[in-house]
Scaffold this motif. Structure first.
Motif: not given
Lengths: 637, 318
Positions: B13-14, B240, B243-246, B264, B266, B268-269, B272, B276
């Motif tokens: 994912m990175r 999932e 998530p580690d994205m920005y 994305v 903080e 939104l994460l 999310y 979940l």
């Protein structure tokens, strides 16, 4: 802070443009994920968020806005007043005129100006260029545009003071033409402002700055020195000294008249023969004067016996400007004037010519007439020789044997209608009572000077044709009332003085910056030298043929001596004699026809453009922005 | 689609868009010798009693031949004389036949979601699912149970006939290894087909991420047919779960290719992860209603611990 190009602020319109780009064209990175199901639902939960809140948190956007802001500031070319120069081409004009020798600022105004100029050199940035001019009576380019600080400093240190007046026109024209081709030119004038700016000079483009030098206005100076003949017929000289207190306070001063050299005798055969013995200097006269602020005074020194050849006037006032406290004069050493009268006998002429104390009269009949070159003046009475050589001639009742001259029929009782009152021959006289019973109708070239005119024909004319100089009197003195009138002897005295006038005082008395016209010696093999006053050394003069040499390096007051071989030929007294230079009050601004330049003492504190710094900062921020972008792309996504 | 080639699997994912080689774990066999030995000590538990086809180690509802007595009934012609209870005949003079609990084999159905979404994550979800399936199958085979494997996606439906005996593990592993992972998810359809095909009830283990826009409840109902005992293992990758994205991203669904543009942050994460958790809470709620054993698993969990500890606690294995 100033902006040289304020229209560059329009570049700031890119700021909203970037924000619009962020709103409209946000480039998203594709990111495959297993399922968008949860993200979709998360976004629905986040719907309340506005784009502006998102923008606030975007570092990249801030960096980009910062870049544009920096670029905008760079484009408007802001200038900071820093201790240094800005721009790229400097034209430094240093006043080296006499008034800059004033010591009201230590060690002198010129030294202070030079020091400021050297500070300017020290403050030059990399890539800046400087041109150095000095100006007094004329302009000198010491260096053209030069980057080397060492060269610039050396040429600035080499500027020496002069005793000349200030003519800034040449220097301004040079500076302007140099600034036309220079990049980002800036003209800096270091001066006390004691000069006249001609009305046809205007400032062109580029910066112009005036750095005033000097503090005091207190000065008493010699502004005029005239040596002239006494008004009486006596062969006496008198010396007029004009003195002005240009300061703001009453001043007391002593005016001393010093003589040096032999007394000028009335009849000496030739001044060129007695040379080389430097006689003692003697005080001839001294006056004490008290002058109110701004007052002028004229002091007359009468000739007690005979003035020595070299006269020095010293003004002892203890003021700050030495250049106008001394003046010199050369009293001409006059020689006897040999006059030949060619006549069959004319009592009146013989008498009137003998009246002049310096005249040695020789007579000859027309038949015996020969060797005119031995005489200073030849007077023809009712006779005209078949040909003339170069010399001075007087024709009485005759015309010269030259082309364009004609001798017509006799004319009875011509009516005098006019005479040229401004002509030196007509000084102190008038022809009102003159009656002429008969004259001749003569034809003259058109270029002659008419001295006395009847309705029908000129009565007295003067002419100069190449080496021949003459006066024509178109009537017989016996057929007129002239010999019994007072105008008759005065006319002939004027006439003899007029012939001698080329040897007058004017040629000995010069002002600093004037041109000395030096005639070549007969024997060109002899060494010709011009010896200026101290401290300059003798200069050898190279003549080419018979043309005179024009010597314009009269930058210092004093006696300039022209020597040929071992003999002294001529001495020139070169003086400042400038009311403008004596008025040493420094000006605070310069008035040009189209603008006024305020003086700025701290010219060394110059405007510095900082667009380079801003551009460099913008570039750094750009790199930072790129780095952050890359870093995020690699690690955060 | 990414999964179609079987290669080029998106896993990190990175590193967006980067096509990685298979995860290093995938080079390993699904089951290795040490693991197998460990697995042999485990066996499946079945809380319900199912009809087996052959005599196995399970007590069957059928009365049959075993040592465990169940009941008596009157003798009728044709009964095996060996099971007559002579003691009762002597006392009551009537013939009774002894009935025993027949010990039968158990049917284990392993249903694997092989849609494209299973092909993501690091470690990859499909690999984790296959390994878990292989392990469960082995345990089951070792206990003389029958194992049936089903792989499904929207386009695909593969069925491995019930197998019995430890030797069949290799064919199961072959099946698993050759099971392609791609296509869209359709839990309900896959499970409906399974229900139609299933003839006998048993233990059903569903291995899926359950990320189906159409939902999962209907699929659960299908799997509960035939009185099946249903275990749902929801396999999610760490990416999932957390998530580690920005930044500004266009999220592409690997199954549908459908994009979702997000920035994305903080915030939104956080939203999310709340989403979940709510999703998993919903699964738990429905599982309780139907008596389903639900277990969320992360692919970076140890599969050994899953089998020896977690599933044991749940009662699937002892």
């Amino acid at each position: 802070m100033n902006f040289l190009a304020p229209f560059g602020f329009f570049f700031a319109l890119f700021l909203p443009a970037v924000i619009i780009l962020y709103l409209l064209k946000l480039k998203r990175i594709d990111q495959p994920i297993s399922s968008t199901l949860l993200w979709r639902k998360s976004l629905e939960d986040l719907k309340a968020n506005t784009p502006f809140q998102k923008l606030k948190r975007n570092l990249l956007l801030f960096l980009q806005l910062l870049i544009i802001a920096l670029m905008t500031f760079a484009i408007v070319r802001p200038v900071l007043r820093l201790g240094g120069l800005q721009g790229q081409s400097f034209i430094v004009m240093i006043d080296a005129s006499a008034s800059m020798s004033a010591v009201d600022v230590k060690p002198s105004r010129l030294e202070a100006a030079k020091r400021k100029a050297i500070e300017l050199v020290d403050d030059m940035s990399m890539g800046d260029r400087m041109m150095v001019l000095s100006f007094s009576a004329n302009a000198r380019v010491l260096t053209s545009f030069e980057q080397s600080k060492a060269v610039l400093k050396r040429s600035i240190r080499d500027i020496s003071p002069t005793d000349a007046g200030t003519h800034i026109q040449d220097a301004l024209r040079i500076a302007r033409s140099a600034s036309d081709v220079a990049v980002n030119p800036e003209i800096i004038v270091l001066s006390d402002g004691q000069f006249v700016i001609p009305s046809d000079i205007s400032l062109g483009g580029g910066e112009f700055r005036f750095v005033p030098v000097g503090e005091s206005a207190e000065n008493v100076g010699i502004i005029d020195l005239v040596v002239r003949k006494d008004f009486t017929m006596e062969e006496r000289y008198e010396i007029l000294v004009g003195i002005k207190n240009t300061g703001l306070q009453e001043q007391e001063a002593y005016v001393e008249l010093w003589g040096e050299g032999e007394a000028a005798p009335a009849l000496v055969s030739s001044p060129t023969e007695n040379t080389d013995v430097e006689p003692a200097r003697a005080l001839l006269d001294a006056r004490r004067i008290t002058m109110a602020a701004g007052a002028s005074e004229t002091i007359l020194f009468k000739d007690p016996g005979n003035f020595p050849e070299k006269i020095e006037v010293v003004l002892d006032s203890g003021d700050v400007l030495e250049a106008d406290n001394h003046a010199w004069a050369i009293v001409p050493q006059e020689k006897a004037i040999d006059v030949l009268l060619v006549s069959n006998g004319n009592y009146y002429l013989q008498r009137v010519l003998n009246l002049h104390p310096r005249v040695r009269l020789f007579t000859s009949t027309p038949l015996q007439y020969a060797r005119p070159e031995e005489y200073d003046i030849v007077v023809f009475d009712s006779f005209s020789p078949p040909a003339l050589i170069g010399g001075n001639y007087v024709f009485i009742n005759a015309v010269p044997p030259l082309s364009d001259w004609s001798y017509g029929e006799a004319l009875q009782f011509p009516v005098i209608v006019d005479w040229n009152q401004s002509h030196p021959l007509n000084r102190y006289l008038n022809y009102e009572n003159l009656v002429i019973s008969q004259c001749n109708n003569i034809g003259t070239p058109s270029w002659v000077d008419v001295i006395l005119e009847s309705r029908e024909t000129p009565l007295i004319v003067t002419f100069q044709q190449e080496e021949i100089r003459g006066v024509v009197t178109n009537f017989d003195v016996y057929k007129s009332t002239w010999p019994r009138q007072v105008s008759f002897p005065i006319f002939f005295t004027n006439l003899i003085n007029w012939f001698q006038s080329s040897e007058g005082f004017a040629q000995f008395m010069k002002r600093t910056g004037d041109v000395l016209v030096i005639d070549p010696p007969e024997d060109l093999t002899l060494t010709a030298q011009l010896i200026p006053p101290e401290p300059a050394g003798a200069q050898e003069i190279a003549f080419s043929g018979v043309n005179p040499v024009y010597f314009n390096q009269t930058t210092h007051r004093g006696i300039y001596e022209y020597r040929v071989g071992d003999q002294r030929r001529k001495r020139y007294a070169v003086n400042l004699l400038s009311p403008e230079e004596s008025a040493i009050l420094p000006k605070t601004s310069l008035t040009f026809p189209n603008t006024e330049i305020e003086g700025d003492e701290d010219a060394v504190e110059a405007n510095r453009e900082i667009w380079r710094t801003l551009t460099a900062a913008a570039l750094l921020v750009l790199l930072l922005e790129w780095w952050i972008y890359i870093k995020r792309a690699r690690y955060s996504f | 689609m990414i999964g179609q080639t079987g290669e080029g699997v998106y896993s990190s994912m990175r590193e967006p868009g980067r096509v990685l080689s298979r995860h290093k774990n995938e080079e390993e066999p699904l089951l290795d010798a040490a693991f197998l030995r460990h697995l042999e000590q485990l066996q499946l538990i079945c809380k319900k009693i199912f009809l087996g086809r052959m005599k196995g180690e399970r007590r069957s509802k059928k009365r049959g031949v075993s040592i465990e007595f169940a009941d008596y009934r009157d003798y009728s012609k044709g009964d095996d004389l060996r099971f007559l209870d002579w003691n009762i005949y002597g006392r009551l003079d009537r013939l009774f036949t002894k009935l025993f609990h027949e010990e039968e084999d158990l049917y284990l159905y392993i249903v694997i979601d092989v849609s494209g979404s299973m092909n993501t994550g690091d470690p990859r979800k499909s690999w984790f699912a296959k390994r878990a399936a292989a392990a469960l199958a082995y345990i089951s085979l070792a206990g003389l149970d029958r194992v049936c494997l089903v792989g499904f996606s929207e386009e695909r439906y593969r069925w491995l006939q019930p197998a019995r005996g430890k030797s069949r593990i290799w064919s199961i592993i072959d099946f698993l290894e050759q099971l392609p992972i791609d296509g869209e998810t359709s839990l309900a359809e896959g499970c409906r087909r399974f229900a139609l095909q299933q003839s006998r009830g048993g233990v059903v283990v569903l291995l899926s991420d359950l990320l189906d826009p159409a939902g999962f409840e209907e699929a659960f109902k299908h799997l509960l047919q035939n009185r099946n005992e249903l275990y749902v293992l929801q396999i999610l990758s760490p990416q999932e779960l957390h998530p580690d994205m920005y930044g500004a991203l266009r999220l592409l669904d690997v199954e549908t290719g459908e994009p979702v543009e997000v920035t994305v942050t903080e915030e939104l994460l956080n939203v999310y992860e709340r989403r979940l958790r709510a999703f998993q809470a919903e699964i738990t709620r429905i599982s309780h209603r139907y008596g389903i054993h639900y277990l969320p698993i992360a692919t970076d969990d140890s599969i050994e611990r899953l089998l020896t500890s977690t599933l044991r606690r749940m009662g699937l294995i002892e």
